[in-house]
Structure formats: C-alpha cells, structure tokens
Scaffold this motif. Structure first.
Motif, PDB file in Angstrom:
ATOM      1  N   GLY A 365     -22.854 100.210  67.565  1.00  0.00           N
ATOM      2  CA  GLY A 365     -24.149 100.735  67.143  1.00  0.00           C
ATOM      3  C   GLY A 365     -24.263 100.820  65.632  1.00  0.00           C
ATOM      4  N   LYS A 366     -23.184 101.274  64.974  1.00  0.00           N
ATOM      5  CA  LYS A 366     -23.195 101.354  63.514  1.00  0.00           C
ATOM      6  C   LYS A 366     -23.322  99.971  62.891  1.00  0.00           C
ATOM      7  N   ARG A 367     -22.593  99.008  63.450  1.00  0.00           N
ATOM      8  CA  ARG A 367     -22.652  97.647  62.919  1.00  0.00           C
ATOM      9  C   ARG A 367     -24.058  97.064  63.067  1.00  0.00           C
ATOM     10  N   ASP A 368     -24.651  97.247  64.253  1.00  0.00           N
ATOM     11  CA  ASP A 368     -25.990  96.713  64.483  1.00  0.00           C
ATOM     12  C   ASP A 368     -27.024  97.404  63.596  1.00  0.00           C
ATOM     13  N   ALA A 369     -26.866  98.721  63.399  1.00  0.00           N
ATOM     14  CA  ALA A 369     -27.797  99.458  62.549  1.00  0.00           C
ATOM     15  C   ALA A 369     -27.707  98.977  61.108  1.00  0.00           C
ATOM     16  N   SER A 370     -26.485  98.718  60.640  1.00  0.00           N
ATOM     17  CA  SER A 370     -26.302  98.247  59.271  1.00  0.00           C
ATOM     18  C   SER A 370     -26.995  96.907  59.058  1.00  0.00           C
ATOM     19  N   ALA A 371     -26.823  95.997  60.023  1.00  0.00           N
ATOM     20  CA  ALA A 371     -27.476  94.693  59.911  1.00  0.00           C
ATOM     21  C   ALA A 371     -28.997  94.844  59.977  1.00  0.00           C
ATOM     22  N   ALA A 372     -29.467  95.724  60.848  1.00  0.00           N
ATOM     23  CA  ALA A 372     -30.909  95.917  61.000  1.00  0.00           C
ATOM     24  C   ALA A 372     -31.526  96.521  59.744  1.00  0.00           C
ATOM     25  N   ILE A 373     -30.817  97.442  59.088  1.00  0.00           N
ATOM     26  CA  ILE A 373     -31.348  98.083  57.883  1.00  0.00           C
ATOM     27  C   ILE A 373     -31.613  97.048  56.796  1.00  0.00           C
ATOM     28  N   GLY A 374     -30.706  96.078  56.653  1.00  0.00           N
ATOM     29  CA  GLY A 374     -30.923  95.037  55.651  1.00  0.00           C
ATOM     30  C   GLY A 374     -32.199  94.249  55.917  1.00  0.00           C
ATOM     31  N   PHE A 375     -32.417  93.924  57.177  1.00  0.00           N
ATOM     32  CA  PHE A 375     -33.608  93.162  57.553  1.00  0.00           C
ATOM     33  C   PHE A 375     -34.867  94.018  57.408  1.00  0.00           C
ATOM     34  N   ILE A 376     -34.792  95.253  57.901  1.00  0.00           N
ATOM     35  CA  ILE A 376     -35.953  96.150  57.882  1.00  0.00           C
ATOM     36  C   ILE A 376     -36.368  96.470  56.448  1.00  0.00           C
ATOM     37  N   SER A 377     -35.395  96.691  55.560  1.00  0.00           N
ATOM     38  CA  SER A 377     -35.739  97.021  54.176  1.00  0.00           C
ATOM     39  C   SER A 377     -36.454  95.856  53.500  1.00  0.00           C
ATOM     40  N   ALA A 378     -36.094  94.638  53.865  1.00  0.00           N
ATOM     41  CA  ALA A 378     -36.754  93.470  53.285  1.00  0.00           C
ATOM     42  C   ALA A 378     -38.182  93.332  53.803  1.00  0.00           C
ATOM     43  N   ILE A 379     -38.353  93.420  55.112  1.00  0.00           N
ATOM     44  CA  ILE A 379     -39.698  93.284  55.698  1.00  0.00           C
ATOM     45  C   ILE A 379     -40.595  94.424  55.242  1.00  0.00           C
ATOM     46  N   GLY A 380     -40.049  95.648  55.227  1.00  0.00           N
ATOM     47  CA  GLY A 380     -40.856  96.796  54.832  1.00  0.00           C
ATOM     48  C   GLY A 380     -41.396  96.688  53.424  1.00  0.00           C
ATOM     49  N   ALA A 381     -40.610  96.106  52.523  1.00  0.00           N
ATOM     50  CA  ALA A 381     -41.037  96.013  51.127  1.00  0.00           C
ATOM     51  C   ALA A 381     -42.249  95.110  50.947  1.00  0.00           C
ATOM     52  N   PHE A 382     -42.523  94.225  51.906  1.00  0.00           N
ATOM     53  CA  PHE A 382     -43.708  93.373  51.802  1.00  0.00           C
ATOM     54  C   PHE A 382     -44.993  94.198  51.782  1.00  0.00           C
TER      55      PHE A 382
END
Length: 440
Positions: A365-382
């Motif tokens: 879960g921690k590993r998946d959350a870490s990967a997701a945060i990188g993606f989410i932070s990029a999309i959110g910044a748009f």
C-alpha cells in the motif's frame, strides 16, 4: 561523488547516531532549492502586470502566466524519477542550475522593446522548469527519512516551496520598482548559484533510492488515482492557479486599484501556511470529510469573488479571494492525507492485522501510494493552467471573469459529489468497496 551506500533511516540506532543529522542537512538545502523553483515558476505572475509598454491584451497576458503552469505540471512526472536515477544531490544541482535559463531569458526579453509576443510565450514557458522541482525534491526527501517522520519532513519541504509563490509576489514589485523590469530575472541569479553550490557541497546521493516508472504506470491504471487527481486539481491546482492569476486579475478588473497589486502576496502566503491545518483536521475527522466540506467552502468563496467583481467592490473581492486561496490550501493538506489512507485500505482489505500477509499488504500500500502521489501531483498542477486560461478566455469573450468563476463553482460542486460518491456514502456501489470502512 557523495554517494551514501549504507542508509538505514528506519533503524533507530542508525538514525540517532548519524541519520538524523544527514537527513536534516539534505532537507535544509532541498527546501532552499525548491523555494527558488517556485519563485521562478511563478515570477511571470508579477512580470505580466508590468508589460504595459508592449500593449498585450489581457488574454495574451493570461497566456504568459498560464504557460509556466502547463510546462511545470508536465515536467513533474519525469522529475519524480530524477533523484533515484542520477542521485538526489546531483539532480538538485542540475535542476537548480536549469533555473538560470528562465531567469536570464526573462531579462533578455524585457530589455528589448521589439521582443515579439511569441518570444515572450517561449521564454515564459521555460519558467516551467521551476515547477518540476517540487516533484524531484519531494521524491528525494522521502528516501532520507524514516516512515514515522516522513509526514513532518515532507510537510516542511512542501511548505518551503509553496511559500516561494508568496515571496516572489512580495519581493518582485520592490525589485522592479527600484531596478527595472530586467531585475525580475537577474535578481535570482546569485540565489540560484548559491543553491546549486550548497546542494553540491552539503547534499548527498543515496544508492538505496529506487523509483520504477512501471510502478507509476500501474498507479495510473488505478481508478482511485484518477479520482484523486481530479480532487487535487481542485485543491493544489486551485492554489497555484488563483495565486498566479491574482495580480493580473486585480489589474484587469480594478485598474484604479492597481497599486494594491503589492498585496497579492498575501493570498499564496495564507494558502501555504494554512496547508498543515488540512492535514491536522483530516487526522481527526477523516480526509474525505474535510475535503468534502472544504469544497463546499471553496464553492461559496468563489461565488463571493463573483459578487465582489459584479459589485465592483474591491474589499469584498479581496477578502473573498483570500478565503478562496486559504480553503484551497486546506484542501491541499486534506487530499494529500487521503492518498496513503486510500491505498492502504485497498491493500489490507479482508486481511487480519498482525499477520505476515497484513504487514506485506501495508508495504504494498505504501509503495502504491508513493507512485500514485507522483502522478497525482503532476495532474493536479494542471489546474493552474486551466484557471489562468479560464480567466483569460472569459475576459476576452465577455469582458469580465464571471463566466470563468461560474465554471469553477460548478467544478467544485462536481468535486463534492465525487468525494461523497467514492469515499463517504454508506450504501450502493463504490469504486473501491474496501474503502467502505476506511477513514480516508
């Protein structure tokens, strides 16, 4: 090269003996470099309002402010892998030095009265290099701290970067007024060099740092990642969008109060400082609950901004806008807190706490959350791009910002519904049934 081969931050003895000191040193210089990344990323929010001699339309100026947000958001994904691939120290040095490009080119552009509009767009786009720094800085600091201390370390790192939006809007009007428009770029050169030199001599590379693009690709295929990306557009995207649009919106809608543009820095300052409140409330009430009611507050605040503009009441507009950026800051904290809770809940669903299977699921879960945060932070910044373009298009088409604000309010209503549907309702079909009992 300063490569550390033996790094065990979760070992209490190692952490007490040497790990804490090394991690703190890296955090300090990471914050410095990331802060400068945010200042260069958003410097055009002030420079754009000073380009009157070029006779650009308001819509054209909003394009200049919007493009750094677009480029910076896109760069966050590759920047996430930089520290693990090249070393945290090495990548911080390189990413800091790259900030010289937008700083020097800004000075070149405004020194020539014949600089064409298309060149301003190209040069403003290079400021997006600063937007990517957040992703690499956060990824790098994650490796240095033990799991139990990552929250506070990453919170300090994020806040130190976000405040860069406020500092550039506070300092630049004074610098431009005293030394001219070219100084808006040249002023940062010695600080950039200092950040690169500091990172070179005082930061470290960790051989244990790992980042797999396939993990982020797997996270991108999870519906929860996309749901949270939409919500993060509404929170962080709103914060960076409203912060960078604020000076130009004051100038275009309250031309007679243009002298008060110097107060625009208060918006991103409040939004940055209040961000921890979102995390604190989420720890006590649940991230989804805080996020839901925060979107309600954002919808109300944006309608108050509309009222201030419709009545041409600067005091109401300014107060409502401050509330809007402040609630966006609270939402940054609450949505960021939701992500690890969601992926943990999915991973451990149906497992008995204390078993080996449960502990392994927690790690997954921690590993998946870490990967997701990188993606989410990029999309959110748009969201920063969409908000600036919304204002620009609305003003160009209707003469005012009302159409854009109406669209923003509708979007926040959609975010409310999405939060409730996916994480708070107790009956019916969910995107992830395992989240039913999770306090996300």
């Amino acid at each position: 090269m300063a490569w550390i081969r033996d790094w065990r931050p979760d070992d209490p003895a190692f952490w007490a003996a040497s790990g804490r000191k090394v991690a703190r040193r890296n955090l300090i210089f990471s914050i410095f470099a990331e802060h400068l990344g945010f200042t260069l990323w958003t410097v055009w929010s002030i420079v754009a309002v000073k380009l009157g001699a070029y006779k650009f339309s308001t819509d054209q100026l909003f394009w200049i402010v919007a493009l750094p947000n677009l480029v910076g958001s896109a760069l966050r994904i590759p920047y996430t892998f930089g520290p693990a691939r090249y070393g945290g120290r090495n990548f911080t040095v390189a990413s800091a030095l790259l900030l010289l490009i937008p700083a020097v080119l800004l000075a070149v552009a405004v020194n020539d009265p014949a600089t064409p509009y298309w060149m301003f767009l190209v040069i403003a786009a290079t400021a997006g290099l600063g937007g990517g720094n957040f992703a690499s800085s956060m990824a790098n600091i994650t490796y240095f701290y033990p799991q139990a201390k990552q929250g506070s370390a990453l919170g300090l790192n994020a806040a130190g970067g976000n405040i860069g939006v406020s500092s550039v809007q506070l300092v630049m009007p004074l610098v431009i007024g005293g030394f001219g428009l070219a100084a808006a770029g040249l002023f940062w050169v010695p600080f950039i060099v200092a950040a690169a030199v500091g990172a070179y001599f005082f930061m470290d590379n960790l051989s244990s740092a790992k980042a797999e693009p396939r993990e982020m690709a797997r996270a991108a295929g999870d519906p929860q990642t996309w749901v949270m990306s939409v919500l993060y557009i509404g929170t962080f995207g709103s914060f960076i969008g409203y912060s960078t649009a604020f000076p130009l919106l004051i100038k275009s809608q309250f031309a007679e109060r243009a002298d008060l543009i110097t107060l625009a820095f208060l918006g991103p300052l409040v939004g940055s400082l209040i961000r921890p409140l979102g995390g604190w409330l989420s720890d006590r009430l649940g991230g989804a609950t805080v996020t839901l009611w925060n979107f309600v507050a954002m919808a109300g605040a944006v309608l108050l901004v509309y009222a201030g503009l419709a009545q041409h009441n600067f005091v109401l507009f300014f107060a409502a806008y401050m509330l809007l950026i402040g609630t966006a800051g609270v939402g940054n904290g609450s949505t960021y807190r939701m992500i690890p809770a969601i992926f943990r809940a999915k991973a451990v669903a149906g497992l008995e706490p204390g078993t080996d299977e449960y502990e392994e699921a927690v790690r997954v879960g921690k590993r998946d959350a870490s990967a997701a945060i990188g993606f989410i932070s990029a999309i959110g910044a748009f969201g920063g791009f969409f908000i600036n373009r919304g204002f620009g298009t609305s003003i160009a088409s209707t003469g005012g910002a009302g159409a854009a604000i109406t669209a923003f309010a509708i979007f926040y209503a959609i975010c409310c519904a999405l939060t409730w549907f996916c994480y708070l309702r107790t009956v019916g079909v969910r995107l992830a049934p395992s989240l039913a009992a999770a306090r996300v």
